[in-house]
Write a protein that holds these residues in place. Sequence first.
Motif, PDB file in Angstrom:
ATOM      1  N   ILE A 145    -100.558   6.486 -14.419  1.00  0.00           N
ATOM      2  CA  ILE A 145    -100.527   6.611 -15.877  1.00  0.00           C
ATOM      3  C   ILE A 145    -101.477   5.612 -16.518  1.00  0.00           C
ATOM      4  O   ILE A 145    -102.245   5.946 -17.428  1.00  0.00           O
ATOM      5  CB  ILE A 145     -99.088   6.388 -16.398  1.00  0.00           C
ATOM      6  N   LYS A 146    -101.436   4.370 -16.035  1.00  0.00           N
ATOM      7  CA  LYS A 146    -102.282   3.332 -16.602  1.00  0.00           C
ATOM      8  C   LYS A 146    -103.755   3.663 -16.440  1.00  0.00           C
ATOM      9  O   LYS A 146    -104.565   3.380 -17.310  1.00  0.00           O
ATOM     10  CB  LYS A 146    -101.950   1.984 -15.940  1.00  0.00           C
ATOM     11  N   ARG A 147    -104.119   4.291 -15.340  1.00  0.00           N
ATOM     12  CA  ARG A 147    -105.522   4.633 -15.078  1.00  0.00           C
ATOM     13  C   ARG A 147    -105.897   5.975 -15.698  1.00  0.00           C
ATOM     14  O   ARG A 147    -107.024   6.442 -15.555  1.00  0.00           O
ATOM     15  CB  ARG A 147    -105.753   4.681 -13.557  1.00  0.00           C
ATOM     16  N   ASN A 148    -104.950   6.591 -16.419  1.00  0.00           N
ATOM     17  CA  ASN A 148    -105.215   7.887 -17.060  1.00  0.00           C
ATOM     18  C   ASN A 148    -105.728   8.922 -16.061  1.00  0.00           C
ATOM     19  O   ASN A 148    -106.652   9.692 -16.365  1.00  0.00           O
ATOM     20  CB  ASN A 148    -106.228   7.730 -18.206  1.00  0.00           C
ATOM     21  N   VAL A 149    -105.120   8.945 -14.885  1.00  0.00           N
ATOM     22  CA  VAL A 149    -105.536   9.893 -13.853  1.00  0.00           C
ATOM     23  C   VAL A 149    -105.281  11.330 -14.290  1.00  0.00           C
ATOM     24  O   VAL A 149    -105.947  12.250 -13.825  1.00  0.00           O
ATOM     25  CB  VAL A 149    -104.798   9.592 -12.527  1.00  0.00           C
ATOM     26  N   TYR A 150    -104.329  11.504 -15.223  1.00  0.00           N
ATOM     27  CA  TYR A 150    -104.011  12.864 -15.666  1.00  0.00           C
ATOM     28  C   TYR A 150    -105.095  13.476 -16.552  1.00  0.00           C
ATOM     29  O   TYR A 150    -105.191  14.699 -16.680  1.00  0.00           O
ATOM     30  CB  TYR A 150    -102.668  12.872 -16.410  1.00  0.00           C
ATOM     31  N   ILE A 151    -105.928  12.615 -17.167  1.00  0.00           N
ATOM     32  CA  ILE A 151    -106.947  13.110 -18.109  1.00  0.00           C
ATOM     33  C   ILE A 151    -107.927  14.095 -17.458  1.00  0.00           C
ATOM     34  O   ILE A 151    -108.206  15.167 -18.007  1.00  0.00           O
ATOM     35  CB  ILE A 151    -107.716  11.939 -18.757  1.00  0.00           C
ATOM     36  N   PRO A 152    -108.491  13.794 -16.279  1.00  0.00           N
ATOM     37  CA  PRO A 152    -109.399  14.763 -15.649  1.00  0.00           C
ATOM     38  C   PRO A 152    -108.730  16.107 -15.371  1.00  0.00           C
ATOM     39  O   PRO A 152    -109.387  17.155 -15.435  1.00  0.00           O
ATOM     40  CB  PRO A 152    -109.801  14.065 -14.342  1.00  0.00           C
ATOM     41  N   ILE A 153    -107.435  16.092 -15.063  1.00  0.00           N
ATOM     42  CA  ILE A 153    -106.727  17.345 -14.820  1.00  0.00           C
ATOM     43  C   ILE A 153    -106.679  18.175 -16.092  1.00  0.00           C
ATOM     44  O   ILE A 153    -106.949  19.383 -16.089  1.00  0.00           O
ATOM     45  CB  ILE A 153    -105.293  17.077 -14.308  1.00  0.00           C
ATOM     46  N   LEU A 154    -106.354  17.523 -17.225  1.00  0.00           N
ATOM     47  CA  LEU A 154    -106.306  18.238 -18.499  1.00  0.00           C
ATOM     48  C   LEU A 154    -107.682  18.748 -18.898  1.00  0.00           C
ATOM     49  O   LEU A 154    -107.823  19.874 -19.400  1.00  0.00           O
ATOM     50  CB  LEU A 154    -105.742  17.332 -19.602  1.00  0.00           C
ATOM     51  N   LYS A 155    -108.702  17.931 -18.668  1.00  0.00           N
ATOM     52  CA  LYS A 155    -110.054  18.359 -19.023  1.00  0.00           C
ATOM     53  C   LYS A 155    -110.508  19.533 -18.159  1.00  0.00           C
ATOM     54  O   LYS A 155    -111.180  20.465 -18.642  1.00  0.00           O
ATOM     55  CB  LYS A 155    -111.032  17.178 -18.889  1.00  0.00           C
ATOM     56  N   ARG A 156    -110.151  19.503 -16.888  1.00  0.00           N
ATOM     57  CA  ARG A 156    -110.541  20.589 -15.985  1.00  0.00           C
ATOM     58  C   ARG A 156    -109.865  21.900 -16.391  1.00  0.00           C
ATOM     59  O   ARG A 156    -110.523  22.937 -16.495  1.00  0.00           O
ATOM     60  CB  ARG A 156    -110.175  20.208 -14.551  1.00  0.00           C
ATOM     61  N   THR A 157    -108.572  21.839 -16.614  1.00  0.00           N
ATOM     62  CA  THR A 157    -107.865  23.052 -17.019  1.00  0.00           C
ATOM     63  C   THR A 157    -108.300  23.499 -18.414  1.00  0.00           C
ATOM     64  O   THR A 157    -108.409  24.697 -18.688  1.00  0.00           O
ATOM     65  CB  THR A 157    -106.342  22.829 -17.000  1.00  0.00           C
ATOM     66  N   GLY A 158    -108.573  22.547 -19.279  1.00  0.00           N
ATOM     67  CA  GLY A 158    -109.034  22.889 -20.624  1.00  0.00           C
ATOM     68  C   GLY A 158    -110.377  23.581 -20.613  1.00  0.00           C
ATOM     69  O   GLY A 158    -110.606  24.552 -21.346  1.00  0.00           O
ATOM     70  N   SER A 159    -111.286  23.098 -19.772  1.00  0.00           N
ATOM     71  CA  SER A 159    -112.622  23.709 -19.678  1.00  0.00           C
ATOM     72  C   SER A 159    -112.524  25.152 -19.190  1.00  0.00           C
ATOM     73  O   SER A 159    -113.201  26.046 -19.721  1.00  0.00           O
ATOM     74  CB  SER A 159    -113.500  22.899 -18.719  1.00  0.00           C
ATOM     75  N   VAL A 160    -111.665  25.375 -18.195  1.00  0.00           N
ATOM     76  CA  VAL A 160    -111.506  26.726 -17.661  1.00  0.00           C
ATOM     77  C   VAL A 160    -110.893  27.645 -18.713  1.00  0.00           C
ATOM     78  O   VAL A 160    -111.360  28.780 -18.924  1.00  0.00           O
ATOM     79  CB  VAL A 160    -110.645  26.712 -16.385  1.00  0.00           C
ATOM     80  N   LEU A 161    -109.859  27.181 -19.397  1.00  0.00           N
ATOM     81  CA  LEU A 161    -109.216  27.998 -20.425  1.00  0.00           C
ATOM     82  C   LEU A 161    -110.176  28.315 -21.563  1.00  0.00           C
ATOM     83  O   LEU A 161    -110.216  29.447 -22.069  1.00  0.00           O
ATOM     84  CB  LEU A 161    -107.990  27.281 -20.982  1.00  0.00           C
ATOM     85  N   LEU A 162    -110.944  27.331 -21.986  1.00  0.00           N
ATOM     86  CA  LEU A 162    -111.911  27.556 -23.061  1.00  0.00           C
ATOM     87  C   LEU A 162    -112.949  28.589 -22.651  1.00  0.00           C
ATOM     88  O   LEU A 162    -113.286  29.497 -23.425  1.00  0.00           O
ATOM     89  CB  LEU A 162    -112.595  26.229 -23.427  1.00  0.00           C
ATOM     90  N   ALA A 163    -113.459  28.481 -21.426  1.00  0.00           N
ATOM     91  CA  ALA A 163    -114.452  29.435 -20.939  1.00  0.00           C
ATOM     92  C   ALA A 163    -113.872  30.844 -20.859  1.00  0.00           C
ATOM     93  O   ALA A 163    -114.512  31.828 -21.268  1.00  0.00           O
ATOM     94  CB  ALA A 163    -114.975  28.998 -19.571  1.00  0.00           C
ATOM     95  N   VAL A 164    -112.641  30.949 -20.346  1.00  0.00           N
ATOM     96  CA  VAL A 164    -111.988  32.259 -20.244  1.00  0.00           C
ATOM     97  C   VAL A 164    -111.759  32.852 -21.627  1.00  0.00           C
ATOM     98  O   VAL A 164    -111.993  34.045 -21.860  1.00  0.00           O
ATOM     99  CB  VAL A 164    -110.653  32.131 -19.487  1.00  0.00           C
ATOM    100  N   GLY A 165    -111.314  32.023 -22.569  1.00  0.00           N
ATOM    101  CA  GLY A 165    -111.072  32.506 -23.922  1.00  0.00           C
ATOM    102  C   GLY A 165    -112.330  32.997 -24.607  1.00  0.00           C
ATOM    103  O   GLY A 165    -112.338  34.060 -25.244  1.00  0.00           O
ATOM    104  N   LEU A 166    -113.415  32.246 -24.481  1.00  0.00           N
ATOM    105  CA  LEU A 166    -114.684  32.653 -25.100  1.00  0.00           C
ATOM    106  C   LEU A 166    -115.222  33.930 -24.459  1.00  0.00           C
ATOM    107  O   LEU A 166    -115.743  34.814 -25.152  1.00  0.00           O
ATOM    108  CB  LEU A 166    -115.707  31.521 -24.976  1.00  0.00           C
ATOM    109  N   LEU A 167    -115.096  34.043 -23.142  1.00  0.00           N
ATOM    110  CA  LEU A 167    -115.530  35.256 -22.450  1.00  0.00           C
ATOM    111  C   LEU A 167    -114.697  36.457 -22.900  1.00  0.00           C
ATOM    112  O   LEU A 167    -115.232  37.545 -23.132  1.00  0.00           O
ATOM    113  CB  LEU A 167    -115.399  35.064 -20.942  1.00  0.00           C
TER     114      LEU A 167
END
Length: 231
Positions: free
Chosen positions: A8-30
Motif C-alpha cells: 500500500i505504501k509503495r502504491n503497488v496497486y496504481i499500475p494495476i488500476l492504470k493497466r485495467t483503465g487503459s484497456v477499458l478506455l480503449a475498448v470503450g472508444l473502439l
Amino acid sequence: MSNVSRLIKRNVYIPILKRTGSVLLAVGLLDIAVMAYCIANRISYSSSFNVFAVVAGIFLLRGSLRAASIVRWFAAFLLAGFLALLVAWPFMQPIDLTLTHMRLSPLSTAASVGVMALVFALLFWLYRELGRTPVLAACAAAGRKARDMRIPAAAGVGVVAALGVFLALLLGGESASKAQAMAEQQLGSAYQYHVSSLNIAKNSQGTFVAGVVTAWNAKEIRHVSVRWEEH
C-alpha cells in the motif's frame, strides 16, 4: 511492517488500476467507433460497454479505488449472467433454429461467438486484476468495505432466470400463438416457427400487439413482422 502495508505504501496497486483503465478506455472508444459506423450505415448494433467503459477507464487511470470496486462488481455480475444465459439459451430459442443459423451463416455465427468469447475474457481479466491483493488491501486501507462477490454473481443469475420466466410466460400465451398463426398464414407449413419478440401496448384506444416471428427450414431463415389490434 507487513507485506500488505508495504504494498500500500509503495502504491503497488496504481499500475494495476492504470493497466485495467487503459484497456477499458480503449475498448470503450473502439465500441463507440463501431456503434457510430453501424448507425451511419444503418446496421443493427447494440452494446452496453461504450460510454460506461470510457468513464470507468478514465476513473481507473486516475487511481480511483471506488471505480475499481464498482467495475469488479459489474464484472462478476456480467460473468455470472453470461454463464446463466448459456445454460438457459436452449430453453429460450429452439435448438434446431440455433443449429440452422450456424449452418446457413457460419461466418456470422463465428463472429458472434468470437465477440462473446472476447467479452467474457475481458470480464474475467478485469475481475481477476481488480481482485488482486494490492487493490483489495488499498481498498481496505482507504476504509472501503469489502464487497461479497457472491451477491453480484447471484444477481446476474437471478436476472437471467427472471428474464427466462418472463419470456416463457409472454411467448407461451395466446398472443404468441396468434402471432405464430399469422406468420404461418403468410408462409405456409413448409417452415417451423418461433416467436422471437412480442410487444403488447395498451392505451385508451385499445390493445395493440406487434411482434416478430422467426420462420425456418433447412434452406433459409426468415423474419415475419406481425401486428394487430385487440378490442
